[in-house]
Design an enzyme around this catalytic site. Structure first.
Site, short mmCIF file in Angstrom:
data_model
loop_
_atom_site.label_atom_id
_atom_site.label_comp_id
_atom_site.label_asym_id
_atom_site.label_seq_id
_atom_site.Cartn_x
_atom_site.Cartn_y
_atom_site.Cartn_z
CG HIS A 135 -0.17 0.14 2.53
ND1 HIS A 135 0.56 -0.90 3.07
CD2 HIS A 135 0.00 1.18 3.36
CE1 HIS A 135 1.13 -0.51 4.19
NE2 HIS A 135 0.82 0.78 4.40
CG ASP B 84 1.47 4.96 4.85
OD1 ASP B 84 0.95 3.83 4.97
OD2 ASP B 84 2.61 5.23 5.25
CG HIS C 115 4.95 1.13 2.96
ND1 HIS C 115 4.37 2.26 2.43
CD2 HIS C 115 4.36 0.97 4.18
CE1 HIS C 115 3.49 2.76 3.28
NE2 HIS C 115 3.46 1.99 4.35
NE ARG D 254 1.12 5.82 10.32
CZ ARG D 254 0.34 5.45 9.30
NH1 ARG D 254 0.72 4.52 8.46
NH2 ARG D 254 -0.82 6.00 9.13
C1 OGA Z 1 2.89 2.23 8.24
C2 OGA Z 1 3.28 0.89 7.84
C3 OGA Z 1 4.96 -0.77 8.15
C4 OGA Z 1 5.73 -1.39 9.24
O1 OGA Z 1 3.22 2.63 9.36
O2 OGA Z 1 2.27 2.93 7.44
O3 OGA Z 1 2.82 0.42 6.84
O4 OGA Z 1 6.64 -2.18 8.90
N1 OGA Z 1 4.18 0.29 8.61
O5 OGA Z 1 5.43 -1.15 10.41
MN MN Z 2 1.79 2.05 5.71
#
Ligand code: OGA
Ligand code: MN
Length: 288
Positions: free
Chosen positions: A109, A111, A264, A279
């Site tokens: 995806h 974000d 990712h 995050r």
């Molecule tokens: C995010 C995500 C990936 C991870 O925080 O948007 O996709 O490895 N994280 O935690």
């Molecule tokens: Mn993500």
């Protein structure tokens, strides 16, 4: 490429992206150095700033220099004093409840592509990581676009696709215990959105494929079977190993990715270990 500043910027091995060494984000960063960092990030799509010791307030302050921050719809996982920080964690409270979002992003995806204003960039600070696993995988969506056969480029030129959070979330809700059900009110705030399939990064002028298996479900103005087939073909192309970078986390990594030109995927790890991340997400423009 090695740029000499107070800090060092180096390419990451195999794949794409850069790492920054010798920078402490708690210290003041001049406008000039900030600009070097910002450009290097946007030109390379993935940037890891190593060895940070970053309190949430400093993460918020640094993130804000790039733009307004987004507050995630899962309010129960915001850091109490800092709603801009979303907690990703598999840690449980004494009563068994989750302190953070446990299975965030375990699919390809970009974000918040399901919003009118998706995240321009995301910054993830590794507070605690497992000894192995829990890597984050990235695809270079600029090179994914550039390496498409000309006939495929012609098929998607000028076209748009629809993105949805709810469709994907509901698919995953059936996994027991991990995902809280979305409330009707949360769902109502998440209508389908439509974005160009090829997106231009406003900062670099580079064009990237802007679709992802997690949220993109339909190409606009194309019959459903054809849309499904074309999306499947595009996704298969994106997942070629030469377009991939695997981020194997080191403690205290501060990882920044530009959602305009990457997608990712979080990976699994042994749940007996704690993985705990902070995050922040920067609000972007409506994609063009
Ligand atoms: C995010 C995500 C990936 C991870 O925080 O948007 O996709 O490895 N994280 O935690
Ligand atoms: Mn993500």
């Amino acid at each position: 490429m090695t740029v000499k500043t107070k800090f060092d910027i180096r390419p990451l091995s195999d794949g794409f992206g850069i790492e920054v060494l010798g920078l402490d984000l708690r210290e003041p960063l001049s406008a000039q150095d900030f600009e070097i960092l910002r450009r290097a990030w946007f030109e390379n799509a993935v940037m890891v700033i190593r060895d940070q010791d970053l309190p949430p307030a400093d993460q918020v302050a640094f993130s804000r220099r790039f733009g307004d921050l987004q507050i995630h719809v899962l309010a129960q996982f915001q850091l109490p004093d800092h709603p801009e920080v979303l907690l990703l964690s598999n840690e449980k409270r004494a009563d068994g409840t989750a302190v953070g979002f446990e299975d965030a992003g375990r699919y390809w995806h970009s974000d918040l592509s399901y919003m009118d204003h998706p995240s321009l960039g995301t910054m993830l600070y590794a507070v605690r990581i497992p000894p192995a696993g829990g890597d984050t995988l990235f695809v270079d969506m600029y090179r994914a676009f550039e390496s498409l056969p000309p006939a495929t480029k012609a098929r998607i030129e000028g076209r748009h696709a629809f993105h949805s959070y709810v469709r994907n979330y509901v698919r995953n809700e059936s996994k027991p215990g991990i995902r809280p059900q979305l409330t009707d009110e949360q769902k109502a705030r998440l209508p389908d959105v439509r974005h160009p399939i090829v997106r231009t990064n406003e900062d670099t002028g580079r064009r990237a494929l802007y679709i992802n298996p997690g949220f993109t479900f339909r190409i606009d103005s194309v019959e459903e079977a054809e849309s499904d087939a074309l999306l499947a073909e595009l996704f298969a192309h994106c997942l070629k190993p030469e377009l991939l970078y695997t981020h194997a986390w080191k403690p205290r990594d501060y990882l920044c990715w530009d959602n305009r030109g990457t997608m990712h995927h979080a990976t699994l790890y042994d749940p007996k270990y704690i993985r705990h991340m902070h995050r922040t997400t920067i609000k972007g423009p409506s994609p063009v």
